[in-house]
Each structure stands twice: as C-alpha cells, then as structure tokens.
Scaffold this active site. Structure first.
Site, PDB file in Angstrom:
ATOM      1  N   SER A 188     -31.440 -10.064 -29.678  1.00  0.00           N
ATOM      2  CA  SER A 188     -32.656 -10.863 -29.858  1.00  0.00           C
ATOM      3  C   SER A 188     -33.567 -10.311 -30.956  1.00  0.00           C
ATOM      4  O   SER A 188     -34.437 -11.025 -31.444  1.00  0.00           O
ATOM      5  CB  SER A 188     -33.421 -10.947 -28.543  1.00  0.00           C
ATOM      6  OG  SER A 188     -33.664  -9.650 -28.046  1.00  0.00           O
ATOM      7  N   ASP A 434     -43.929  -6.833 -23.052  1.00  0.00           N
ATOM      8  CA  ASP A 434     -42.743  -6.750 -23.902  1.00  0.00           C
ATOM      9  C   ASP A 434     -43.089  -5.940 -25.152  1.00  0.00           C
ATOM     10  O   ASP A 434     -43.778  -6.425 -26.056  1.00  0.00           O
ATOM     11  CB  ASP A 434     -42.280  -8.166 -24.278  1.00  0.00           C
ATOM     12  CG  ASP A 434     -41.043  -8.157 -25.187  1.00  0.00           C
ATOM     13  OD1 ASP A 434     -40.730  -7.101 -25.775  1.00  0.00           O
ATOM     14  OD2 ASP A 434     -40.399  -9.219 -25.308  1.00  0.00           O
ATOM     15  N   HIS A 437     -39.912  -6.875 -28.645  1.00  0.00           N
ATOM     16  CA  HIS A 437     -39.930  -7.939 -29.658  1.00  0.00           C
ATOM     17  C   HIS A 437     -41.253  -7.927 -30.425  1.00  0.00           C
ATOM     18  O   HIS A 437     -42.216  -7.297 -30.004  1.00  0.00           O
ATOM     19  CB  HIS A 437     -39.688  -9.297 -28.986  1.00  0.00           C
ATOM     20  CG  HIS A 437     -38.366  -9.350 -28.292  1.00  0.00           C
ATOM     21  ND1 HIS A 437     -38.239  -9.182 -26.928  1.00  0.00           N
ATOM     22  CD2 HIS A 437     -37.126  -9.508 -28.788  1.00  0.00           C
ATOM     23  CE1 HIS A 437     -36.950  -9.241 -26.603  1.00  0.00           C
ATOM     24  NE2 HIS A 437     -36.257  -9.444 -27.718  1.00  0.00           N
TER      25      HIS A 437
END
Ligand code: NAG
Ligand code: NAG
Ligand code: NAG
Ligand code: NAG
Length: 476
Positions: A188, A434, A437
């Site tokens: 990702s 998170d 990312h």
C-alpha cells in the site's frame, strides 16, 4: 447528433423493428442502452461515418448495432480498448513526442546524492497540487477532508545538499510516457506513491480522457491523449502469498511462497517502467510462515527467520528479472524503506503518542535519527541490485529523507476497513493512529520527484517527427 437517437435509428432501420412500433422486448434493450448514452456520446464522432453507411446498407446497420452492443456486454475491457482505438482517430498525433514550448530540461548531475539533504519550509512552490483538485485521491489519504486540523505538513520542499531537485513538470513527464506503461508493484505504500503520481500528472490531461479502473490486483490510470498507463499492482511480498487479494487478507496470518512468482510476474512483462517495493508486510514478527515446496495448501508451512525468507524472495525476484526483462526496453527501480513513526522517544518527544501530535518534521540534522528499521533487509536489496548481471536495478533511497517526516502521516485522519475513524477510535490514538501511510499531497510527491529525475535522465527522447503522419480514414 445525440448518440441515443442514433441507436434508436439503427435499431428501427434494421428489419426487426418497424418505425411506428416499439416492441416491448426491444424497448427494454433500448432502455438499457440509453442508460449508457453518456458513454455513447463520447463515441458519437466514431459513429457518424457508420451512420452514413447504415443509411445505405442494412448489413452495416446490424454490424454497427452489434459492435455497440458488444461494448456494453463485455464491459470495461472492451470499452477501454474501444476508447483507446477511438483515440487513434481523435488524437492522430498521440504518439508524437512533442516538447515544444517547454522550458529546457535541467537535471542534476548523476553523481549528486539526492537522498541526503534537508527539508525547507516553502509555501509558494509546494504542494504541487491541492487535495481538493485531485478527485482521484482515495479517502485513505485525503487528510484535510478527513478532518486534519493542521495543514503545515504540505509545505516542505526537499533540498538535497549538493544540487536541487527539478520541479515535477507533468507535461515533460507525460511526453516521456507516450505510448508507454509504468507500473508500481508492491504494497500500500507503493499505492500511496501511485496515487501521488496520478495527481501530479492529471492536471494536464483533458477531462474525459483520463480515468482509473480498478480490477483484481490492478489499479490502472489511463491517460488517453498520451496512450499511456500508470498502474499499481498489488503484491505485498512480490512473490505469491495468501495475502494476494487486495481486498481480503489478514496481515497476522500471512504465509508466503518464496519461490513462486509467475502468477504475479506474468503481469509485469513488457512494462516500460517497473517500480518495486516490499518491506512493511515483513515487519510484524521475527519469523515468517513459508509454504512448503510440495505443499497442497497454505496450512502446510514452516516458520523461518524473516531474513531467510526475504533472501529467498529476492533471489526469485532477481532471477525473474534477469530472464524476463529486456533492459533495452524496461527500466527497473526499487523504493527503499518507507519509515513508520510509532515511538516518539526516538525523536525526543516523551509526551508524544505515535505520530499523532506531530505537526513539524524533525529539523535537527546534527545526529542521524534512528527509527530502528531492519537495515539488514535494506542491505540485502542493495546487494541484490548491485549484483544484477543484465538488468540494472536503480534503488531510490527515500528512507532517510522520510525518516524526518514524523508530521506527514495520515494518523487519525484516515479510514479503517473502508470507514473514517469514529470518535471512539480517535479517542484511542495509541491503537488506531496510522503512522505508516502518508497524507497527499505530501512526502510521496517528493519520492516521485526523484523518480521523475531518474526516468528523465535515462530516457533519451526520440527525435521529433518532422511532419504529421497522413490522416487516418475512419469508417472504411
Ligand atoms: C506540440 O505541443 C504544442 C503545445 O501544446 C502545440 O501547440 C503544438 O501544436 C504541438 N505540435 C504538434 C505537432 O502536435
Ligand atoms: C540512503 O541515504 C542516506 C542519507 O543520505 C544515507 O545515509 C545512506 O547511506 C543511503 N543508503 C544507501 C544504501 O545509499
Ligand atoms: C507562507 O508562510 C508565511 C510564514 O508562515 C506566512 O506569513 C504567509 O502568509 C504564507 N503564505 C501563504 C501563501 O500561505
Ligand atoms: C540537535 O541535536 C543535538 C544532538 O542530539 C543536540 O546536542 C542539539 O542541542 C540539538 N540542537 C537543537 C537546536 O535542538
């Protein structure tokens, strides 16, 4: 002419429907087709010559009707192929390398180390685009829309110590991409970078001539005027694993098959630019489950040290490249570790919670920051890259520069299992933030600036074609 009336005319002029009657079976078909009339509209110019022919011949009418029907029945694939071939007609010069009107290309000397430098606050030249203006962004990365209160993270430019990074010039880049395919392969974080690249190029592409199609392991961005595709391919371990479905996988139960790569790699053939990564999925545990060579099912596996498995994967990967990639056509890149920021003590903030409270980069460069990456993995890739025989692998070193950017992660302003974090989840930042990312615009834009520099340094532009090729005749 409106495409829907054109279709009606086609159907009526063929022998199965008489002009004054609207039979029920056909009318439901017509309705179905009308729903798609927006798509048809974009085909109208293609259809005009057909229409002229249709007036003369019922056979052509039927052929035309079946062609249009096939467009809907076969869905996206056919539509894409059809649209691209229509571009042959709409953009006869889509393969013409054309840099007229662009400022001269100034690249840093190849010896300049782009990875050592510092971040400079600059709210005039960055960000390269605005979150709101790039409608292709997914909600995972639209931090402002997701409620992030501060916006300073967007305004930092990367300044290498010994030279300057060229600004990303979208038109210059797309000229290099004419008729080409570029593919990110990995996890990702590579998807994060692919989204950034799409946003960097999309402002120069016409409306209706650009789109994203998501199917299987592919996310594909089509830039039709350039007949170019920018893709992301999901393969978090590069080799085959039980986590190869981009939508259904369990990070805790991952099992890999280090010697099996073909099911993924067959999709990488003949791509012009391949950009790989693989790190974060390896980091949960010291050992990793590896499917036995003669196993019938994933449950038949052994647990081996992470580094052993990583080494086997890169042996498989480099062997595949050496035997399947033509270095005259394809350039191969590897993105190094993208850092995670979950231990604020590492950057001297004892009151921090993961990356949640960070609004500024680390700006003290006197001592290197140690975020405890597994540098053995880093070194392993460097070593493999260095020892390639026929296919050069360009390693893009993003690790150190990104280490400083504790402020730039999606943090609490992102989605989890498809939904924005709830207030209850936000109240537990230790669990839900998170810090892997990155918000966009942001740090991956700089990675792409480096990729841009490397690609343009490699590609020797074709000499411009002096005159236009003869105009193609449509409808013959
Ligand atoms: C090249 O690009 C310029 C600027 O977009 C345009 O004006 C010109 O018509 C193009 N030339 C050709 C041959 O397509
Ligand atoms: C990556 O960049 C950092 C910062 O310049 C440097 O310290 C490190 O040695 C680089 N790694 C490699 C393998 O070039
Ligand atoms: C840029 O930042 C400076 C210093 O913080 C500020 O004074 C200025 O208003 C900012 N300009 C823009 C366009 O945001
Ligand atoms: C920067 O870091 C060094 C070493 O950690 C420290 O000695 C120095 O005081 C720091 N400088 C500032 C301005 O915080």
């Amino acid at each position: 002419m409106k495409a829907d009336s054109f279709l009606l005319l086609l159907l009526r002029s063929s022998s199965c429907i008489s002009p004054n009657q609207t039979p029920t079976a056909s009318s439901s078909l017509i309705n179905k087709l009308l729903i798609h009339s927006t798509i048809l509209d974009s085909h109208a110019s293609y259809a005009l010559p057909l229409l002229a022919a249709a007036r003369r011949s019922p056979v052509t009418t039927l052929v035309a009707a079946f062609f249009l029907l096939a467009l809907f029945i076969y869905g996206e694939d056919v539509r894409t192929i059809a649209e691209l071939s229509i571009d042959d007609y709409l953009y006869p010069d889509a393969d013409l390398y054309n840099v007229s009107g662009l400022p001269p290309l100034v690249l840093p000397p190849p010896t300049c180390d782009l990875s050592s430098g510092h971040w400079v606050f600059d709210n005039t030249s960055v960000p390269a685009y605005r979150e709101k203006e790039c409608t292709f962004l997914t909600r995972q990365v639209t931090c402002l829309a997701n409620g992030r209160p501060d916006d300073l993270w967007q305004y930092w430019r990367w300044q290498p110590n010994d030279c300057s990074l060229p600004t990303f010039d979208a038109r210059r880049f797309m000229e290099a991409m004419r008729g080409k395919r570029l593919m990110f392969v990995g996890d990702s974080l590579n998807r994060n970078q692919w989204e950034s690249l799409v946003c960097l190029v999309q402002p120069i592409l016409s409306k209706g001539r650009k789109k994203i199609v998501k199917r299987g392991n592919f996310n594909t961005f089509y830039a039709m005027e350039y007949r170019a595709t920018l893709q992301f391919y999901w393969a978090p371990f590069l080799v085959q694993s039980n986590s190869d479905n981009p939508n259904f996988h369990h990070i805790d139960e991952r099992i890999i098959s280090p010697e099996m790569i073909e099911a993924h790699a067959k999709n990488w053939k003949d791509v012009d630019y391949l950009i790989f990564n693989s790190y974060i999925w390896w980091m949960n545990t010291q050992d990793i489950k590896v499917r036995k060579t003669d196993a019938r099912a994933w449950k038949d596996n052994d647990e081996v040290p992470r580094m052993d498995a990583y080494g086997r994967v890169f042996k498989t990967w480099s062997n595949w490249l050496e035997t399947n990639v033509d270095p005259a056509k394809t350039s191969v890149f590897f993105m190094t570790i993208s850092p995670i920021h979950i231990s604020p003590r590492q950057w001297g903030n004892p009151n921090g919670i993961r990356c949640v409270k960070e609004t500024l980069p680390v700006l003290n460069y006197t001592e290197p920051l140690d975020l405890n990456h597994d540098m053995r993995m880093y070194d392993m890739v460097m070593n493999v890259a260095k020892n390639m025989k026929n296919v050069p692998v360009t390693v893009i070193n993003i690790t150190r520069m990104s280490d400083y950017r504790k402020d730039a992660h999606t943090s609490l302003y992102t989605i989890r299992q498809g939904k924005l974090l709830t207030p209850e989840q936000k109240a537990k930042p230790q669990k839900f933030a998170d810090c892997i990312h990155w918000c966009l615009p942001g740090v991956p834009d700089v990675w792409n600036q480096i990729l841009y520099t490397r690609i343009l340094s490699k590609s020797s532009p074709p000499s411009p074609i002096p005159s236009l090729p003869p105009q193609r005749q449509a409808g013959v």
